[in-house]
Design an enzyme around this catalytic site. Structure first.
Site, mmCIF file in Angstrom:
data_model
loop_
_atom_site.group_PDB
_atom_site.id
_atom_site.type_symbol
_atom_site.label_atom_id
_atom_site.label_comp_id
_atom_site.label_asym_id
_atom_site.label_seq_id
_atom_site.Cartn_x
_atom_site.Cartn_y
_atom_site.Cartn_z
ATOM 1 N N CYS A 174 0.816 -1.213 0.000
ATOM 2 C CA CYS A 174 0.000 0.000 0.000
ATOM 3 C C CYS A 174 0.848 1.261 0.000
ATOM 4 O O CYS A 174 0.493 2.276 -0.603
ATOM 5 C CB CYS A 174 -0.930 -0.006 1.202
ATOM 6 S SG CYS A 174 -0.088 -0.126 2.803
ATOM 7 N N HIS B 185 -1.590 1.619 7.076
ATOM 8 C CA HIS B 185 -2.020 1.590 5.681
ATOM 9 C C HIS B 185 -1.774 2.938 5.026
ATOM 10 O O HIS B 185 -1.994 3.991 5.634
ATOM 11 C CB HIS B 185 -3.505 1.244 5.613
ATOM 12 C CG HIS B 185 -4.016 0.947 4.242
ATOM 13 N ND1 HIS B 185 -3.399 0.056 3.384
ATOM 14 C CD2 HIS B 185 -5.104 1.419 3.562
ATOM 15 C CE1 HIS B 185 -4.076 -0.018 2.254
ATOM 16 N NE2 HIS B 185 -5.109 0.818 2.329
ATOM 17 N N ASN C 164 -8.279 4.307 -2.289
ATOM 18 C CA ASN C 164 -7.603 3.125 -1.760
ATOM 19 C C ASN C 164 -6.954 2.331 -2.897
ATOM 20 O O ASN C 164 -7.079 2.696 -4.070
ATOM 21 C CB ASN C 164 -8.614 2.264 -0.985
ATOM 22 C CG ASN C 164 -7.961 1.402 0.075
ATOM 23 O OD1 ASN C 164 -6.743 1.286 0.146
ATOM 24 N ND2 ASN C 164 -8.778 0.785 0.911
#
Length: 314
Positions: free
Chosen positions: A132, A264, A280
């Site tokens: 990520c 994240h 995302n």
């Protein structure tokens, strides 16, 4: 209304509740889940049942601002989801992450949503790799290329960062995690190539191309206040570190409740008086076509979104 009609309505209501989420068989077919053996199938069924129970409990709770649904993560335990998908490694874990940072007189004069412009590239999918951090960094670099050089859709290579930005002084760990600012340091020193030249494989891979034509001069750390972050996102999308421990089943609505770990990396693309909007890297079948809104009421730093924020400079 007679007794038979009442019983029929109750039965129909029960069926409707039971069918609010797909069956194990239907969900497994939809997401390509293929158990290895009977024991594995039983394990997946148990995990799936637990996740459906959690999803239903969330959706039945009027205090929750968001809805959840069965998706590809419904076959994973919380621990499996955490270890596989949440890959930021904060160099300074000693600092706590505030979940709420109330701002007196909070008022966003101008709302912004970069996701409706060409400045933000399409949602990507990191797959089963804790990369990520690389996706957050690349998304910010793609946006910089658009804003600073009027080049849209550049699609720089996440895989290059995963495979190459490991050794000192960058200190990232490929699919086992990394840090957006360390990725920016790599691009400052060596540059970055395109996804076409270095395609994504969702594995640690081998560093076949080190560096590239696109470089940045530096990156800026945004002051860790929601006022400062709301101001900064008026001018560009931002790389942010958040707590996504409870995001697996998110479908829609405004998310309010988080844990307090920076685990994240995402791209902050917008803000209003009541919401933050993030892009995302879990594909378009998660959330709102890959996007999510977090509460910004009273300047809430929901999921720690105002705590660690940065952006690259041309």
């Amino acid at each position: 209304m007679n007794t038979l009609s009442i019983l029929l309505l109750i039965a129909l209501a029960a069926v409707s509740v039971a069918q609010d989420q797909p069956t194990y068989e239907d969900a497994a077919a939809q997401y390509g889940i293929k158990p290895l053996n009977a024991g594995h199938d039983l394990y997946l069924r148990i995990v799936y049942k637990m996740n459906v129970k959690r999803i239903r409990a969330n959706n039945a709770n009027p205090k929750m601002g968001h809805k959840e649904e069965v998706n590809m993560f419904a076959f994973w335990t919380e621990d499996e989801f955490f270890k596989t998908m949440l890959g930021t490694k904060d160099p300074d874990r000693s600092k706590s992450v505030p979940t709420v940072s109330l701002v007196v007189g909070w008022n966003i004069l101008t709302s912004v949503d970069w996701s409706t412009t060409a400045v933000v590239t399409p949602v990507k999918n990191q797959g089963g790799c804790g990369s990520c951090w690389a996706f957050s960094a690349v998304a910010a670099l793609d946006s910089l290329n658009s804003l600073a050089y009027n080049v849209n859709g550049s699609n720089f290579s996440e895989q290059q960062l995963v495979s190459c930005a490991k050794a000192s002084p960058y200190i990232n760990y490929g699919c086992s995690g990394g840090w957006m600012n360390n990725a920016f340091n790599y691009v400052i020193a060596l540059g970055i190539t395109t996804e076409n030249a270095f395609p994504y494989t969702a594995t640690n891979g081998t560093c076949t191309i080190s560096g590239g034509a696109f470089k940045i001069s530096s990156y800026t750390k945004v002051t860790a206040t929601c006022d400062a972050v709301a101001t900064a996102v008026q001018y560009r999308p931002l790389s942010v570190a958040v707590d996504a421990s409870k995001w697996s089943g998110y479908k829609s609505g405004t998310f309010k409740y988080c844990n307090t770990s920076r685990n994240h990396g995402v791209l902050l693309v917008g803000v209003t008086n009541s919401t933050w909007k993030i892009k995302n890297s879990w594909g378009i079948y998660w959330g709102q076509l890959g996007y999510m809104t977090l509460s910004a009421v009273n300047g809430n730093s929901t999921c720690g979104i105002c705590g660690v924020v940065s952006y690259p400079n041309k």
